[in-house]
Design a protein around this motif. Structure first.
Motif, PDB file in Angstrom:
ATOM      1  N   ALA A   8       0.869  -1.267  -0.097  1.00 53.35           N
ATOM      2  CA  ALA A   8       0.062  -0.078   0.040  1.00 53.35           C
ATOM      3  C   ALA A   8       0.740   1.165   0.099  1.00 53.35           C
ATOM      4  O   ALA A   8       0.591   2.322  -0.724  1.00 53.35           O
ATOM      5  N   GLN A   9       2.167   1.082   0.723  1.00 57.39           N
ATOM      6  CA  GLN A   9       2.831   2.419   0.671  1.00 57.39           C
ATOM      7  C   GLN A   9       3.695   2.556  -0.438  1.00 57.39           C
ATOM      8  O   GLN A   9       3.587   3.637  -0.981  1.00 57.39           O
ATOM      9  N   GLU A  10       4.036   1.519  -1.104  1.00 57.91           N
ATOM     10  CA  GLU A  10       4.739   1.433  -2.482  1.00 57.91           C
ATOM     11  C   GLU A  10       3.617   2.085  -3.541  1.00 57.91           C
ATOM     12  O   GLU A  10       4.206   2.643  -4.475  1.00 57.91           O
ATOM     13  N   ASN A  11       2.338   1.578  -3.361  1.00 57.86           N
ATOM     14  CA  ASN A  11       1.378   2.070  -4.353  1.00 57.86           C
ATOM     15  C   ASN A  11       0.568   3.424  -3.937  1.00 57.86           C
ATOM     16  O   ASN A  11      -0.484   3.749  -4.805  1.00 57.86           O
ATOM     17  N   GLU A  12       0.975   3.796  -2.893  1.00 59.61           N
ATOM     18  CA  GLU A  12       0.124   5.021  -2.663  1.00 59.61           C
ATOM     19  C   GLU A  12      -1.189   5.008  -2.306  1.00 59.61           C
ATOM     20  O   GLU A  12      -2.085   5.770  -2.617  1.00 59.61           O
ATOM     21  N   CYS A  13      -1.362   3.801  -1.917  1.00 55.46           N
ATOM     22  CA  CYS A  13      -3.009   3.640  -1.541  1.00 55.46           C
ATOM     23  C   CYS A  13      -3.127   3.913   0.014  1.00 55.46           C
ATOM     24  O   CYS A  13      -3.173   3.160   0.758  1.00 55.46           O
ATOM     25  N   ASP A  14      -3.623   5.071   0.039  1.00 55.06           N
ATOM     26  CA  ASP A  14      -4.046   5.305   1.669  1.00 55.06           C
ATOM     27  C   ASP A  14      -5.277   4.651   2.169  1.00 55.06           C
ATOM     28  O   ASP A  14      -5.430   4.509   3.307  1.00 55.06           O
ATOM     29  N   TYR A  15      -6.206   4.269   1.287  1.00 52.68           N
ATOM     30  CA  TYR A  15      -7.344   3.110   1.802  1.00 52.68           C
ATOM     31  C   TYR A  15      -6.733   1.937   2.266  1.00 52.68           C
ATOM     32  O   TYR A  15      -6.859   1.558   3.541  1.00 52.68           O
ATOM     33  N   CYS A  16      -5.972   1.359   1.714  1.00 55.73           N
ATOM     34  CA  CYS A  16      -5.297   0.098   2.145  1.00 55.73           C
ATOM     35  C   CYS A  16      -4.197   0.249   3.105  1.00 55.73           C
ATOM     36  O   CYS A  16      -4.041  -0.286   4.201  1.00 55.73           O
ATOM     37  N   LEU A  17      -3.594   1.226   3.214  1.00 51.05           N
ATOM     38  CA  LEU A  17      -2.774   1.600   3.882  1.00 51.05           C
ATOM     39  C   LEU A  17      -3.443   1.933   5.653  1.00 51.05           C
ATOM     40  O   LEU A  17      -2.995   1.457   6.354  1.00 51.05           O
TER      41      LEU A  17
END
Length: 182
Positions: free
Chosen positions: A72-81
């Motif tokens: 999630a961090q690598e993909n910049e996905c705040d929802y999953c993070l």
């Protein structure tokens, strides 16, 4: 606001209704991501089946959550993070320092660091890992089964990251919001 409608369990019909009810029975809540995925019962079913299959693997929940946070961090996905940081603190008892380390591709635990490091290589190289990266994973003690499952978890989390970003799914109010920008 989500780009796809959030299908409320009480409004769902057919297979989507059954899948949403199953999620609520397991989690006690129906997260916004699955409500958005319910626009296609096929997509929701694929996600749930993939997730359930990998949960039966050899990687424990703490490792699975670390992989999810890293991806999630690598993909910049705040929802999953946000979702996985919440789950990792609750289910795997990871503290804020460990969550920050994982987001940077490390861990305070050497075994977890080896797995997170390999997962970071997989996601950063989009699966095109080198022989050296594979050798390092094995030298760190990862078994062939663990290596295969790490790749599977990276793929599962890329799927959910991309879905949540494309649909712009709103972070559930029950979770603290975590932003990818450290």
């Amino acid at each position: 606001m989500s780009r796809l409608p959030l299908i409320q369990p009480e409004d769902a019909t057919g297979p989507a209704a059954e899948l949403l009810a199953g999620v609520r029975n397991v989690l006690g809540v129906t997260p916004n991501m699955v409500k958005a995925m319910a626009n296609s019962a096929t997509v929701l079913d694929a996600y749930l089946e993939f997730n359930a299959a990998l949960a039966d693997g050899v990687l424990p929940v703490g490792i699975r959550e670390r992989i999810a946070i890293l991806v999630a961090q690598e993909n910049e996905c705040d929802y999953c993070l946000s979702a996985h940081s919440f789950a990792a603190s609750r289910q795997a008892k990871l503290d804020n320092d460990e969550l920050r380390r994982v987001r940077n591709g490390t861990s305070s635990d050497p075994r977890s660091e080896a797995i997170v490091g390999f997962a970071a290589a997989v996601v950063r190289c989009r699966g095109d890992i080198t022989e050296e990266q594979l050798r390092q994973a094995r030298a760190s003690g990862l078994t062939e089964q663990e290596i295969a499952e790490v790749v599977g978890h990276v793929a599962l989390n890329v799927f959910s990251n991309y879905f949540n970003k494309a649909a712009d799914v709103e972070i559930d109010a029950a979770w603290p919001s975590v932003r990818h920008d450290l």
